[in-house]
Write an enzyme that holds these catalytic residues in place. Structure first.
Site, PDB file in Angstrom:
ATOM      1  N   ARG A  45       7.798  -2.032   2.458  1.00 46.49           N
ATOM      2  CA  ARG A  45       7.588  -0.747   3.135  1.00 46.49           C
ATOM      3  C   ARG A  45       8.662  -0.553   4.191  1.00 46.49           C
ATOM      4  O   ARG A  45       9.441  -1.453   4.449  1.00 46.49           O
ATOM      5  CB  ARG A  45       6.188  -0.715   3.764  1.00 46.49           C
ATOM      6  CG  ARG A  45       5.929  -1.999   4.564  1.00 46.49           C
ATOM      7  CD  ARG A  45       5.129  -1.815   5.784  1.00 46.49           C
ATOM      8  NE  ARG A  45       5.767  -0.971   6.751  1.00 46.49           N
ATOM      9  CZ  ARG A  45       6.759  -1.356   7.564  1.00 46.49           C
ATOM     10  NH1 ARG A  45       7.248  -2.580   7.530  1.00 46.49           N
ATOM     11  NH2 ARG A  45       7.275  -0.530   8.430  1.00 46.49           N
ATOM     12  N   GLY A  46       8.671   0.622   4.815  1.00 46.55           N
ATOM     13  CA  GLY A  46       9.708   0.953   5.792  1.00 46.55           C
ATOM     14  C   GLY A  46      10.823   1.666   5.046  1.00 46.55           C
ATOM     15  O   GLY A  46      11.230   1.247   3.951  1.00 46.55           O
ATOM     16  N   ALA A  47      11.317   2.759   5.633  1.00 49.82           N
ATOM     17  CA  ALA A  47      12.217   3.651   4.900  1.00 49.82           C
ATOM     18  C   ALA A  47      13.449   2.954   4.307  1.00 49.82           C
ATOM     19  O   ALA A  47      13.700   3.061   3.095  1.00 49.82           O
ATOM     20  CB  ALA A  47      12.598   4.830   5.798  1.00 49.82           C
ATOM     21  N   ARG A  83       5.739   6.955  -3.406  1.00 52.04           N
ATOM     22  CA  ARG A  83       5.513   7.391  -2.013  1.00 52.04           C
ATOM     23  C   ARG A  83       6.459   8.574  -1.743  1.00 52.04           C
ATOM     24  O   ARG A  83       7.660   8.451  -1.954  1.00 52.04           O
ATOM     25  CB  ARG A  83       5.797   6.253  -1.010  1.00 52.04           C
ATOM     26  CG  ARG A  83       4.873   5.053  -1.182  1.00 52.04           C
ATOM     27  CD  ARG A  83       4.983   4.107   0.011  1.00 52.04           C
ATOM     28  NE  ARG A  83       4.296   4.648   1.183  1.00 52.04           N
ATOM     29  CZ  ARG A  83       4.421   4.147   2.417  1.00 52.04           C
ATOM     30  NH1 ARG A  83       5.220   3.134   2.647  1.00 52.04           N
ATOM     31  NH2 ARG A  83       3.744   4.681   3.423  1.00 52.04           N
ATOM     32  N   GLN A 186       0.659  -1.908  11.127  1.00 52.40           N
ATOM     33  CA  GLN A 186       2.043  -2.409  11.016  1.00 52.40           C
ATOM     34  C   GLN A 186       2.537  -2.916  12.373  1.00 52.40           C
ATOM     35  O   GLN A 186       3.379  -3.804  12.437  1.00 52.40           O
ATOM     36  CB  GLN A 186       2.986  -1.295  10.522  1.00 52.40           C
ATOM     37  CG  GLN A 186       2.839  -0.951   9.053  1.00 52.40           C
ATOM     38  CD  GLN A 186       1.879   0.190   8.827  1.00 52.40           C
ATOM     39  OE1 GLN A 186       0.927   0.365   9.588  1.00 52.40           O
ATOM     40  NE2 GLN A 186       2.099   0.965   7.781  1.00 52.40           N
ATOM     41  N   ASP A 227      11.254   8.492   8.773  1.00 47.18           N
ATOM     42  CA  ASP A 227      11.152   8.437   7.311  1.00 47.18           C
ATOM     43  C   ASP A 227      11.899   9.575   6.637  1.00 47.18           C
ATOM     44  O   ASP A 227      12.272   9.472   5.468  1.00 47.18           O
ATOM     45  CB  ASP A 227       9.687   8.430   6.888  1.00 47.18           C
ATOM     46  CG  ASP A 227       9.060   7.089   7.236  1.00 47.18           C
ATOM     47  OD1 ASP A 227       8.593   6.935   8.377  1.00 47.18           O
ATOM     48  OD2 ASP A 227       9.116   6.180   6.390  1.00 47.18           O
ATOM     49  N   ASN A 237       7.728  10.699  10.761  1.00 50.47           N
ATOM     50  CA  ASN A 237       7.622   9.255  10.976  1.00 50.47           C
ATOM     51  C   ASN A 237       6.138   8.892  10.935  1.00 50.47           C
ATOM     52  O   ASN A 237       5.270   9.764  10.805  1.00 50.47           O
ATOM     53  CB  ASN A 237       8.270   8.858  12.313  1.00 50.47           C
ATOM     54  CG  ASN A 237       8.391   7.346  12.462  1.00 50.47           C
ATOM     55  OD1 ASN A 237       8.861   6.664  11.552  1.00 50.47           O
ATOM     56  ND2 ASN A 237       7.952   6.802  13.580  1.00 50.47           N
ATOM     57  N   LYS A 238       5.848   7.608  11.042  1.00 48.98           N
ATOM     58  CA  LYS A 238       4.473   7.109  10.946  1.00 48.98           C
ATOM     59  C   LYS A 238       3.497   7.941  11.769  1.00 48.98           C
ATOM     60  O   LYS A 238       3.795   8.291  12.911  1.00 48.98           O
ATOM     61  CB  LYS A 238       4.451   5.644  11.403  1.00 48.98           C
ATOM     62  CG  LYS A 238       3.079   4.968  11.399  1.00 48.98           C
ATOM     63  CD  LYS A 238       2.341   5.058  10.085  1.00 48.98           C
ATOM     64  CE  LYS A 238       3.122   4.482   8.918  1.00 48.98           C
ATOM     65  NZ  LYS A 238       2.526   4.899   7.608  1.00 48.98           N
TER      66      LYS A 238
HETATM   67  O1  MRU Z   1       3.991   3.445   5.857  1.00 51.37           O
HETATM   68  P1  MRU Z   1       5.189   2.623   6.298  1.00 51.37           P
HETATM   69  O2  MRU Z   1       4.801   1.327   6.914  1.00 51.37           O
HETATM   70  O3  MRU Z   1       6.212   2.472   5.195  1.00 51.37           O
HETATM   71  O4  MRU Z   1       5.849   3.521   7.433  1.00 51.37           O
HETATM   72  C1  MRU Z   1       7.002   3.047   8.090  1.00 51.37           C
HETATM   73  C2  MRU Z   1       7.429   3.902   9.210  1.00 51.37           C
HETATM   74  O5  MRU Z   1       6.866   4.949   9.482  1.00 51.37           O
HETATM   75  C3  MRU Z   1       8.648   3.490   9.940  1.00 51.37           C
HETATM   76  O6  MRU Z   1       8.541   3.875  11.264  1.00 51.37           O
HETATM   77  C4  MRU Z   1       9.808   4.187   9.251  1.00 51.37           C
HETATM   78  O7  MRU Z   1       9.940   3.792   7.918  1.00 51.37           O
HETATM   79  C5  MRU Z   1      11.109   4.073   9.940  1.00 51.37           C
HETATM   80  S1  MRU Z   1      11.628   2.498  10.407  1.00 51.37           S
HETATM   81  C6  MRU Z   1      12.478   1.668   9.350  1.00 51.37           C
END
Ligand code: MRU
Length: 327
Positions: A45-47, A83, A186, A227, A237-238
């Site tokens: 996970r993470g962009a 996703r 997270q 994201d 973002n999250k």
């Molecule tokens: O749902 P996730 O854990 O994939 O979400 C991740 C985030 O929202 C991060 O803040 C985002 O990807 C940027 S950081 C690399």
């Protein structure tokens, strides 16, 4: 284990992030369906890590395929549907797929180049970001961050957490406040694990406490990842990022986004056009398989929110510092 995601010669190797911090297990993924499941369930996970996963996934799919283009197209469609919000996923998929006409070897080479480029990009962001912090925030810096933006969200280093780690290395940081990041934690599970290993002083705060902690003057900086960044500078973002930006604006605390250029989506005009992933309600109604809400309760579970550009002090990429208000 030193990389979140990598190619090990005949499989995609990922650290299974659903098991952290309890267990550090490397998963070897050998087919695209398995990768799609790993993305959907947030094992990876993470962009930026999703961008690399998408590219390596296409490379995995075309290995030994008779019809490379057809196989690449099929894998691209399957992976892109896992996703919707992080643009990096479809970006990474396209980076690899665009080489399909040259054969499977070319696709793998493109994907491997993307893995290395991610590390270089993150290093550049960490350095540019730490310089920005040194020039703009009085020391000692007290920074609040959200979700996980560390090495676990990329191949190595991280986005916002990469800048925080580099700033700490330069002696600028006093303490990090990290949000739990409900519903999947997270922050508590992944960011806390990374901050501990980096030896950076930190405390957790609940998502609900964070805006008032900012309002009380407890932090001098809010720094998060992204994201997807729309053409006008709105940032997805999250979930829980937007209230932090509101609180920071009210308290006149800088609100900074750190993300690679590949997270910018010029084809999306504003945040209103960004598709926000809606996840299953069980993630909200309980945790780790333990039901919390009474039977019959239902939940909304948007996984991301949009912070409007006018609340953002700066967006730091590997190339530049963008001030959306002045663009
Ligand atoms: O749902 P996730 O854990 O994939 O979400 C991740 C985030 O929202 C991060 O803040 C985002 O990807 C940027 S950081 C690399």
């Amino acid at each position: 284990v030193n990389r979140t995601i990598d190619w090990d010669g005949d499989a995609i190797a990922i650290i299974d992030q659903t098991l952290l911090p309890g267990e550090e297990r490397v998963l070897r993924i050998r087919d695209v369906e398995e990768l799609a499941e790993a993305i959907r369930s947030l094992r990876v996970r993470g962009a930026p890590a999703l961008g690399v996963a998408g590219a390596l996934g296409v490379a995995l799919a075309v290995r030994g395929a008779r019809h490379v283009q057809a196989e690449a197209d099929r894998a691209a469609a399957l992976l892109a549907a896992t996703r919707p919000t992080a643009i990096n996923l479809s970006w990474g998929i396209e980076q690899a797929r665009s080489h399909a006409s040259k054969g499977a070897g070319a696709v793998l080479r493109a994907a491997l180049e993307l893995v290395e480029a991610d590390v270089r990009t993150n290093r550049a962001m960490a350095e540019l970001g730490a310089e920005w912090v040194a020039e703009n925030i009085a020391t000692p810096v007290r920074v609040l961050t959200h979700c996980n933006t560390g090495a676990l969200a990329c191949v190595e280093i991280g986005t916002a957490l990469g800048v925080i780690a580099e700033s700490h290395r330069r002696g600028l940081i006093e303490e990090v406040l990290a949000t739990e990041t409900r519903p999947l934690l997270q922050g508590s599970r992944l960011t806390a694990w990374e901050l501990q290993r980096l030896g950076i002083p930190f405390r957790m705060v609940t998502d609900g406490a964070a805006p008032s902690v900012i309002a009380r003057g407890e932090v001098s900086l809010v720094m998060v990842g992204a994201d997807r960044i729309a053409a006008n500078g709105d940032v997805a973002n999250k979930i829980g990022t937007f209230p932090l930006a509101l609180a920071a604006a009210r308290a006149r605390v800088p609100f900074v986004v750190v993300a690679p250029e590949s997270t910018r989506d010029e084809s999306t005009g504003s945040g209103a056009e960004i598709r926000i992933e809606e996840r299953g309600e069980d993630e909200v109604l309980g945790y780790a398989g333990v039901r919390v809400a009474p039977d019959g309760a239902h939940a909304m579970n948007p996984a991301f929110d949009v912070t409007p550009a006018d609340l953002i002090t700066a967006i730091i990429t590997e190339d530049r510092v963008i001030v959306p208000r002045l663009e």
